[in-house]
Design a protein around this motif. Structure first.
Motif, PDB file in Angstrom:
ATOM      1  N   ARG A   1       0.839  -1.201   0.000  1.00 10.35           N
ATOM      2  CA  ARG A   1       0.000   0.000   0.000  1.00 10.35           C
ATOM      3  C   ARG A   1       0.877   1.257   0.000  1.00 10.35           C
ATOM      4  N   PRO A   2       0.512   2.254  -0.771  1.00  9.30           N
ATOM      5  CA  PRO A   2       1.291   3.501  -0.787  1.00  9.30           C
ATOM      6  C   PRO A   2       1.290   4.171   0.585  1.00  9.30           C
ATOM      7  N   GLY A   3       2.430   4.691   0.979  1.00  6.87           N
ATOM      8  CA  GLY A   3       2.518   5.475   2.206  1.00  6.87           C
ATOM      9  C   GLY A   3       2.736   4.690   3.480  1.00  6.87           C
ATOM     10  N   GLU A   4       2.825   3.374   3.417  1.00  2.33           N
ATOM     11  CA  GLU A   4       2.970   2.589   4.645  1.00  2.33           C
ATOM     12  C   GLU A   4       4.304   2.829   5.332  1.00  2.33           C
ATOM     13  N   LEU A   5       5.386   2.994   4.569  1.00  5.31           N
ATOM     14  CA  LEU A   5       6.671   3.282   5.198  1.00  5.31           C
ATOM     15  C   LEU A   5       6.641   4.632   5.898  1.00  5.31           C
ATOM     16  N   ASP A   6       5.971   5.596   5.309  1.00  7.11           N
ATOM     17  CA  ASP A   6       5.837   6.905   5.955  1.00  7.11           C
ATOM     18  C   ASP A   6       5.034   6.784   7.244  1.00  7.11           C
ATOM     19  N   TRP A   7       4.043   5.885   7.249  1.00  6.76           N
ATOM     20  CA  TRP A   7       3.241   5.645   8.449  1.00  6.76           C
ATOM     21  C   TRP A   7       4.138   5.139   9.569  1.00  6.76           C
ATOM     22  N   VAL A   8       5.044   4.195   9.248  1.00  2.00           N
ATOM     23  CA  VAL A   8       5.975   3.654  10.246  1.00  2.00           C
ATOM     24  C   VAL A   8       6.905   4.762  10.738  1.00  2.00           C
ATOM     25  N   ALA A   9       7.460   5.518   9.820  1.00  5.17           N
ATOM     26  CA  ALA A   9       8.403   6.578  10.179  1.00  5.17           C
ATOM     27  C   ALA A   9       7.763   7.618  11.093  1.00  5.17           C
ATOM     28  N   HIS A  10       6.485   7.859  10.915  1.00  7.06           N
ATOM     29  CA  HIS A  10       5.758   8.836  11.722  1.00  7.06           C
ATOM     30  C   HIS A  10       5.834   8.525  13.216  1.00  7.06           C
ATOM     31  N   PHE A  11       5.915   7.250  13.576  1.00  7.67           N
ATOM     32  CA  PHE A  11       5.882   6.846  14.972  1.00  7.67           C
ATOM     33  C   PHE A  11       7.248   6.835  15.656  1.00  7.67           C
ATOM     34  N   VAL A  12       8.331   7.025  14.921  1.00 10.74           N
ATOM     35  CA  VAL A  12       9.666   6.952  15.504  1.00 10.74           C
ATOM     36  C   VAL A  12       9.838   7.895  16.694  1.00 10.74           C
ATOM     37  N   PRO A  13       9.448   9.162  16.616  1.00 12.10           N
ATOM     38  CA  PRO A  13       9.641  10.031  17.794  1.00 12.10           C
ATOM     39  C   PRO A  13       8.890   9.525  19.030  1.00 12.10           C
ATOM     40  N   HIS A  14       7.706   8.975  18.837  1.00  5.26           N
ATOM     41  CA  HIS A  14       6.919   8.474  19.972  1.00  5.26           C
ATOM     42  C   HIS A  14       7.566   7.233  20.582  1.00  5.26           C
ATOM     43  N   VAL A  15       8.054   6.358  19.735  1.00  9.50           N
ATOM     44  CA  VAL A  15       8.712   5.142  20.210  1.00  9.50           C
ATOM     45  C   VAL A  15      10.008   5.500  20.929  1.00  9.50           C
ATOM     46  N   ARG A  16      10.756   6.430  20.363  1.00 12.14           N
ATOM     47  CA  ARG A  16      11.996   6.878  20.993  1.00 12.14           C
ATOM     48  C   ARG A  16      11.712   7.448  22.377  1.00 12.14           C
ATOM     49  N   GLU A  17      10.668   8.264  22.504  1.00 12.60           N
ATOM     50  CA  GLU A  17      10.289   8.846  23.793  1.00 12.60           C
ATOM     51  C   GLU A  17       9.920   7.746  24.800  1.00 12.60           C
ATOM     52  N   TYR A  18       9.168   6.759  24.354  1.00 14.36           N
ATOM     53  CA  TYR A  18       8.737   5.662  25.213  1.00 14.36           C
ATOM     54  C   TYR A  18       9.935   4.872  25.737  1.00 14.36           C
ATOM     55  N   PHE A  19      10.855   4.500  24.837  1.00 16.72           N
ATOM     56  CA  PHE A  19      12.024   3.735  25.235  1.00 16.72           C
ATOM     57  C   PHE A  19      12.955   4.573  26.124  1.00 16.72           C
ATOM     58  N   THR A  20      13.072   5.847  25.839  1.00 17.71           N
ATOM     59  CA  THR A  20      13.897   6.724  26.668  1.00 17.71           C
ATOM     60  C   THR A  20      13.336   6.814  28.078  1.00 17.71           C
ATOM     61  N   ALA A  21      12.023   6.958  28.206  1.00 17.18           N
ATOM     62  CA  ALA A  21      11.388   7.018  29.524  1.00 17.18           C
ATOM     63  C   ALA A  21      11.605   5.712  30.284  1.00 17.18           C
ATOM     64  N   ALA A  22      11.476   4.596  29.597  1.00 15.54           N
ATOM     65  CA  ALA A  22      11.692   3.296  30.249  1.00 15.54           C
ATOM     66  C   ALA A  22      13.129   3.191  30.748  1.00 15.54           C
ATOM     67  N   ALA A  23      14.081   3.551  29.913  1.00 15.21           N
ATOM     68  CA  ALA A  23      15.485   3.475  30.306  1.00 15.21           C
ATOM     69  C   ALA A  23      15.785   4.410  31.464  1.00 15.21           C
TER      70      ALA A  23
END
Length: 64
Positions: free
Chosen positions: A31-53
């Motif tokens: 599907r068009p745009g799916e990689l962009d969809w994944v990339a969109h979440f990187v800042p949120h995932v980074r924040e989550y993992f940083t908080a856990a660490a």
């Protein structure tokens, strides 16, 4: 996750057709745009993992 990882760096050089052929979950890579969809979440995932660490916690991911 590397603190400096960006969404653009995560998907740089990734071939959606190759992901689809390899049956990488979820099976949406044709599907068009799916990689962009994944990339969109990187800042949120980074924040989550940083908080856990920071809190001395671990993150366990399970895909079944």
């Amino acid at each position: 996750m590397a603190a400096g990882l960006t969404g653009a760096a995560l998907i740089d050089g990734v071939d959606p057709a190759e992901l689809h052929r390899a049956e990488i979950y979820p099976s949406v890579w044709d599907r068009p745009g799916e990689l962009d969809w994944v990339a969109h979440f990187v800042p949120h995932v980074r924040e989550y993992f940083t908080a856990a660490a920071t809190n001395g916690d671990a993150v366990i991911c399970w895909v079944s």
